[in-house]
Design an enzyme around this catalytic site. Structure first.
Site, PDB file in Angstrom:
ATOM      1  N   LYS A  33       0.845  -1.212   0.000  1.00  0.00           N
ATOM      2  CA  LYS A  33       0.000   0.000   0.000  1.00  0.00           C
ATOM      3  C   LYS A  33       0.874   1.253   0.000  1.00  0.00           C
ATOM      4  O   LYS A  33       2.085   1.169   0.261  1.00  0.00           O
ATOM      5  CB  LYS A  33      -0.894  -0.029   1.234  1.00  0.00           C
ATOM      6  CG  LYS A  33      -0.113   0.096   2.553  1.00  0.00           C
ATOM      7  CD  LYS A  33      -0.973  -0.138   3.780  1.00  0.00           C
ATOM      8  CE  LYS A  33      -0.131  -0.011   5.047  1.00  0.00           C
ATOM      9  NZ  LYS A  33      -0.899  -0.432   6.249  1.00  0.00           N
ATOM     10  N   ARG A 131     -10.451   0.540  14.646  1.00  0.00           N
ATOM     11  CA  ARG A 131     -10.346   1.140  13.319  1.00  0.00           C
ATOM     12  C   ARG A 131     -11.251   0.294  12.434  1.00  0.00           C
ATOM     13  O   ARG A 131     -12.459   0.258  12.673  1.00  0.00           O
ATOM     14  CB  ARG A 131      -8.862   1.132  12.901  1.00  0.00           C
ATOM     15  CG  ARG A 131      -8.460   2.321  12.098  1.00  0.00           C
ATOM     16  CD  ARG A 131      -6.978   2.323  11.794  1.00  0.00           C
ATOM     17  NE  ARG A 131      -6.527   1.154  11.024  1.00  0.00           N
ATOM     18  CZ  ARG A 131      -5.284   0.926  10.643  1.00  0.00           C
ATOM     19  NH1 ARG A 131      -4.342   1.779  10.951  1.00  0.00           N
ATOM     20  NH2 ARG A 131      -4.956  -0.134   9.961  1.00  0.00           N
ATOM     21  N   HIS A 163      -5.962  -6.825  13.226  1.00  0.00           N
ATOM     22  CA  HIS A 163      -4.745  -6.007  13.116  1.00  0.00           C
ATOM     23  C   HIS A 163      -4.344  -5.516  14.502  1.00  0.00           C
ATOM     24  O   HIS A 163      -5.197  -5.173  15.310  1.00  0.00           O
ATOM     25  CB  HIS A 163      -5.033  -4.827  12.184  1.00  0.00           C
ATOM     26  CG  HIS A 163      -3.825  -4.060  11.728  1.00  0.00           C
ATOM     27  ND1 HIS A 163      -2.646  -4.669  11.336  1.00  0.00           N
ATOM     28  CD2 HIS A 163      -3.607  -2.729  11.572  1.00  0.00           C
ATOM     29  CE1 HIS A 163      -1.777  -3.736  10.977  1.00  0.00           C
ATOM     30  NE2 HIS A 163      -2.333  -2.557  11.108  1.00  0.00           N
ATOM     31  N   ARG A 219       1.489 -10.587   7.448  1.00  0.00           N
ATOM     32  CA  ARG A 219       1.296  -9.416   6.574  1.00  0.00           C
ATOM     33  C   ARG A 219       2.336  -8.331   6.854  1.00  0.00           C
ATOM     34  O   ARG A 219       2.002  -7.233   7.273  1.00  0.00           O
ATOM     35  CB  ARG A 219      -0.091  -8.797   6.799  1.00  0.00           C
ATOM     36  CG  ARG A 219      -1.277  -9.695   6.624  1.00  0.00           C
ATOM     37  CD  ARG A 219      -2.581  -8.866   6.651  1.00  0.00           C
ATOM     38  NE  ARG A 219      -2.673  -7.981   7.780  1.00  0.00           N
ATOM     39  CZ  ARG A 219      -3.277  -8.281   8.939  1.00  0.00           C
ATOM     40  NH1 ARG A 219      -3.863  -9.443   9.109  1.00  0.00           N
ATOM     41  NH2 ARG A 219      -3.298  -7.399   9.909  1.00  0.00           N
ATOM     42  N   TYR A 261      14.298  30.939   4.808  1.00  0.00           N
ATOM     43  CA  TYR A 261      13.140  31.740   5.236  1.00  0.00           C
ATOM     44  C   TYR A 261      13.105  31.942   6.745  1.00  0.00           C
ATOM     45  O   TYR A 261      13.307  30.993   7.509  1.00  0.00           O
ATOM     46  CB  TYR A 261      11.841  31.042   4.834  1.00  0.00           C
ATOM     47  CG  TYR A 261      11.571  31.013   3.358  1.00  0.00           C
ATOM     48  CD1 TYR A 261      11.579  32.180   2.600  1.00  0.00           C
ATOM     49  CD2 TYR A 261      11.265  29.811   2.713  1.00  0.00           C
ATOM     50  CE1 TYR A 261      11.313  32.152   1.240  1.00  0.00           C
ATOM     51  CE2 TYR A 261      10.992  29.773   1.363  1.00  0.00           C
ATOM     52  CZ  TYR A 261      11.014  30.939   0.627  1.00  0.00           C
ATOM     53  OH  TYR A 261      10.739  30.892  -0.711  1.00  0.00           O
ATOM     54  N   CYS A 308      12.580  24.477   2.610  1.00  0.00           N
ATOM     55  CA  CYS A 308      11.717  25.199   1.667  1.00  0.00           C
ATOM     56  C   CYS A 308      10.958  24.181   0.825  1.00  0.00           C
ATOM     57  O   CYS A 308      11.153  22.979   0.964  1.00  0.00           O
ATOM     58  CB  CYS A 308      12.568  26.089   0.761  1.00  0.00           C
ATOM     59  SG  CYS A 308      13.687  27.165   1.672  1.00  0.00           S
ATOM     60  N   ASP A 310      11.381  23.468  -2.194  1.00  0.00           N
ATOM     61  CA  ASP A 310      12.192  22.811  -3.205  1.00  0.00           C
ATOM     62  C   ASP A 310      13.648  22.616  -2.818  1.00  0.00           C
ATOM     63  O   ASP A 310      14.401  22.034  -3.579  1.00  0.00           O
ATOM     64  CB  ASP A 310      12.164  23.655  -4.493  1.00  0.00           C
ATOM     65  CG  ASP A 310      10.775  24.144  -4.777  1.00  0.00           C
ATOM     66  OD1 ASP A 310       9.940  23.302  -5.125  1.00  0.00           O
ATOM     67  OD2 ASP A 310      10.505  25.348  -4.586  1.00  0.00           O
TER      68      ASP A 310
HETATM   69  C1  LIG Z   1      -0.183  -1.506   6.834  1.00  0.00           C
HETATM   70  C2  LIG Z   1      -0.745  -2.759   7.316  1.00  0.00           C
HETATM   71  C3  LIG Z   1       0.071  -3.878   7.531  1.00  0.00           C
HETATM   72  C4  LIG Z   1       1.575  -3.818   7.484  1.00  0.00           C
HETATM   73  O1  LIG Z   1       2.010  -3.178   8.659  1.00  0.00           O
HETATM   74  P1  LIG Z   1       3.592  -3.028   8.956  1.00  0.00           P
HETATM   75  O2  LIG Z   1       3.621  -2.467  10.317  1.00  0.00           O
HETATM   76  O3  LIG Z   1       4.099  -2.083   7.925  1.00  0.00           O
HETATM   77  O4  LIG Z   1       4.161  -4.357   8.832  1.00  0.00           O
HETATM   78  C5  LIG Z   1      -0.535  -5.071   7.846  1.00  0.00           C
HETATM   79  N1  LIG Z   1      -1.880  -5.149   7.963  1.00  0.00           N
HETATM   80  C6  LIG Z   1      -2.687  -4.080   7.807  1.00  0.00           C
HETATM   81  C7  LIG Z   1      -4.146  -4.221   7.983  1.00  0.00           C
HETATM   82  C8  LIG Z   1      -2.149  -2.849   7.493  1.00  0.00           C
HETATM   83  O5  LIG Z   1      -2.951  -1.789   7.335  1.00  0.00           O
END
Ligand SMILES: *Cc1c(COP(=O)(O)O)cnc(C)c1O
Length: 372
Positions: A33, A131, A163, A219, A261, A308, A310
């Site tokens: 992602k 979440r 998660h 994951r 700046y 800045c 750029d």
């Molecule tokens: C982003 C994400 C992961 C990976 O998490 P890491 O901490 O980068 O390993 C796994 N599962 C879900 C649902 C996520 O949103």
């Protein structure tokens, strides 16, 4: 010749995936992602698959369809789906859907009818992150509705998943609590006749530190890119991204000269300033002003004054530095340069955000480690 570039070492990604796979008997989903955490989604996905990743994980439908359009046939799970999306496109493209609400389940069922084939679902339990996913209270109803669609042959329940809140703090009490809640959710599903082929819970941190959370599939995201999810630990991973630019111009200025700046930095003595063409439009956080380190002419130097849009300025004192010299913002650290971890600490964020920011289309992404 290049002015600024984000260099991605695909060999590092392959090594990291190989290392992660060696640490588990579960299948591995490489999470790509956020444009592969800023590394380029397709290149990262291909490197991960080369090294044996069994699945790809993304958030949006758009990301999933882009993987398919690129010709990747690896199983893909997409899990961040607002109402009203053309989910039939996902079903038709063989994209698995993360489903944590009755509303999305109903949409997946319609999409399956529209596509003329079963939707592949991963039912999500919220075990405490608050979440995505169904809370413990809503879980039995969600499973029941999904089980009905399963018996009607409209969906395939491929996975049950959740998660972690705080797996990056090994030993944190939430980890065991969530694992127990996840097991409870699995038991509920089983009682209702749902036995998914893939039970999955572990992000990078849990993949690296808690084998008892691996189940059938892990994951990892950040670890694929060689960064550690646990501050202070490396796990033998190799960072894949280097952000660097060539000095555009140097100049001698007197002591007490204000820089950039707002003049938030003043030279202590007569100094050579180096102007480096990367700024917040390219991913450099503005909070890096006067804090983040950059390697130039053999030394780490804090950014002098404000970042800045750029460009940034470095104070090189009397060190020999010339236009065209390479300034490395961060990399894997082997040349003495700062790492994304150093930047995260300087800026008060996490390494995830540092690398993900460096995805501006203005800065060419250059890949090395491509298979010949
Ligand atoms: C982003 C994400 C992961 C990976 O998490 P890491 O901490 O980068 O390993 C796994 N599962 C879900 C649902 C996520 O949103």
């Amino acid at each position: 010749m290049w002015q600024a570039e984000v260099r991605i070492d695909l060999e590092a990604i392959r090594e990291n995936v190989t290392r992660l796979r060696a640490g588990t008997s579960a299948e591995l989903m490489a999470v790509v992602k956020g444009d592969g955490y800023g590394h380029g989604m397709l290149a990262a996905a291909r490197a991960a698959i080369d090294a044996g990743a069994d699945w790809l994980g993304v958030c949006t439908l758009g990301e999933a369809l882009e993987l398919r359009r690129a010709g990747l046939t690896t199983p893909v799970l997409a899990w961040l789906l607002a109402p009203g999306l053309p989910l039939h496109e996902a079903v038709a493209a063989d994209v698995d859907l993360g489903v944590g609400s009755q509303g999305l389940l109903a949409e997946a069922v319609s999409a399956a009818r529209h596509a003329g084939r079963p939707a592949r679902l991963h039912l999500k339990i919220d075990t405490g992150l608050s979440r995505g996913g169904a809370t413990g209270d809503d879980w039995p109803d969600l499973v029941e509705a999904a089980a009905k669609a399963l018996s009607d042959g409209i969906v395939d329940i491929v996975g049950v998943w959740s998660h972690f809140v705080f797996a990056d703090a090994p030993g944190h009490a939430t980890i065991d609590r969530q694992l127990a809640a996840y097991r409870d959710g699995l038991a509920v599903a089983e009682r209702l006749g749902v036995r998914p082929r893939y039970r999955h819970l572990a992000n990078s941190a849990a993949t690296l530190t808690r084998p008892d959370t691996h189940f059938d599939l892990v994951r990892p995201g950040i670890a694929v890119y060689g960064l550690s999810p646990v501050p202070g630990e490396r796990f033998g991973l190799r960072p894949a991204m280097t952000a660097q630019a060539r000095v555009m111009l140097t100049k001698r200025v007197p002591a007490g000269q204000g820089v950039s700046y707002g003049h938030t930095y003043h030279t202590e003595r007569e100094s050579t300033l180096a102007v480096v063409p990367l700024g917040y439009a390219d991913g450099v956080p503005r909070h890096a002003s006067n804090t983040a380190p950059v390697l130039l002419a053999g030394r780490r130097r804090r950014i002098a004054g404000r970042v800045c849009m750029d460009q940034i300025v470095l104070d090189c004192a009397d060190d020999p530095v010339a236009a065209g010299d390479v300034a490395i913002l961060f990399g894997d650290g082997t040349r003495g340069e700062p790492t994304a971890d150093d930047w995260a600490e300087a800026v008060g964020t996490i390494n995830y955000e540092i690398v993900t920011r460096f995805g501006s289309p203005r800065v060419p992404r250059v890949y090395s480690g491509t298979r010949p």
